[in-house]
Design an enzyme around this catalytic site. Structure first.
Site, mmCIF file in Angstrom:
data_model
loop_
_atom_site.group_PDB
_atom_site.id
_atom_site.type_symbol
_atom_site.label_atom_id
_atom_site.label_comp_id
_atom_site.label_asym_id
_atom_site.label_seq_id
_atom_site.Cartn_x
_atom_site.Cartn_y
_atom_site.Cartn_z
ATOM 1 C CB CYS A 2 -0.901 0.023 1.231
ATOM 2 S SG CYS A 2 -2.068 -1.358 1.325
ATOM 3 N N GLY A 3 0.278 2.379 -0.213
ATOM 4 C CA GLY A 3 1.008 3.635 -0.189
ATOM 5 C C GLY A 3 0.484 4.548 0.898
#
Length: 300
Positions: A2-3
């Site tokens: 994820c970011g």
């Protein structure tokens, strides 16, 4: 994978440009999380005699005005509100508990995304660029903001499973990684009165911090306990009414970078998400240490 991105403004003169500065940071994390995206923005505060609620209904044409009129009348409270796509922000002259009870009884189809004096959470399934456009992120103002782009691992791709997660007043969390002890910890926290809306492991981390704060911990003390009690891989960014914090697990296998200037502190999973910020070429840039937390907060 994820970011995560976050932006805390040290210079109040930039608050009118918070969304404009943050939007390219969120979109830059698309490759790390194309399933869904969201952000928590802080600002436009209400007084301690009010509660600010971010409410969501699946239908764009939901009658928020009717809901506001009924809530105002039944609670005999002042109430102002604004709509943003299928979300509305209600500012109600009552306490959070009373507002939650009333909504559960009269509008169970409405989801409470956040509650507090400052926080607003907006999140949806889809590409970060589309979500930013839907909620006019670029035009938003505030003091600080954290965001997340998700590639689902622990639960289904749903709006409810997207980040940020908020389980306490003005508190939220975004997470890159996975927790190995979330099922056991969730059951314990439920017995302690923490409520969960999903089976997502990241929501457990948010609930844990809420519980620690309820026990009287400061944010720093809660994060110290989290290093002992949360098992797994994680980079967390935590939003509070007064600022934000960043923490990595002892192995620190999930990426993170911090940048600080006289005007702001910024965080991202990858440096490329910071390159659009003004003055980034002169910023102090570093990788957060393992088993270490970093906190920036205004005086309460």
């Amino acid at each position: 994978m994820c970011g995560i991105v976050g932006l805390y403004l040290k210079n109040p003169a930039l608050e009118s440009k918070l969304g404009e500065l943050f939007e390219p940071m969120l979109i830059a994390m698309t490759d790390r999380g194309p399933d869904s995206a969201g952000f928590a923005i802080y600002g436009d505060e209400v007084g301690d005699d009010q509660v600010k609620l971010t409410l969501r209904h699946p239908a764009d044409e939901y009658d928020w005005e009717r809901l506001a009129d009924a809530m105002r009348k039944d609670l005999n409270a002042t109430l102002s509100w604004m709509q943003n796509a299928n979300v509305a922000v209600f500012k109600v002259g009552t306490d959070e508990a009373a507002a939650r009870v009333w909504l559960a009884e009269h509008a169970p189809e409405v989801l409470i995304l956040s509650a507090g004096q400052s926080i607003e959470i907006l999140k949806e399934v889809g590409l970060p660029e589309n979500i930013a456009a839907k909620f006019n992120l670029r035009g938003m103002k505030g003091s600080h903001i954290i965001g997340h782009t998700r590639m689902a691992t622990e639960s289904a791709v749903t709006m409810e499973g997207s980040h940020p997660f908020s389980t306490g007043s003005d508190l939220c969390l975004v997470h890159n990684g996975s927790l190995s002890n979330h099922n056991r910890l969730r059951e314990y926290l439920k017995r302690e009165g923490i409520k969960f809306e999903t089976e997502n492991d990241s929501e457990v981390a948010a609930g844990y911090l809420t519980w620690r704060l309820q026990q009287g911990d400061s944010l720093k003390e809660a994060l110290e306990h989290a290093l002992d009690d949360l098992d797994g891989f994680f980079t967390f960014t935590i939003g509070t009414r007064n600022g934000f914090a960043v923490m990595r697990d002892p192995i620190a296998c999930k990426p993170a970078v911090l940048a600080e200037t006289d005007d702001y502190v910024a965080m991202a999973s990858e440096y490329q998400a910071l390159t659009s910020l003004p003055g980034i070429e002169k910023a102090k840039v570093w990788e957060p240490e393992p088993a270490t937390f970093y906190v920036w907060e205004r005086s309460a």
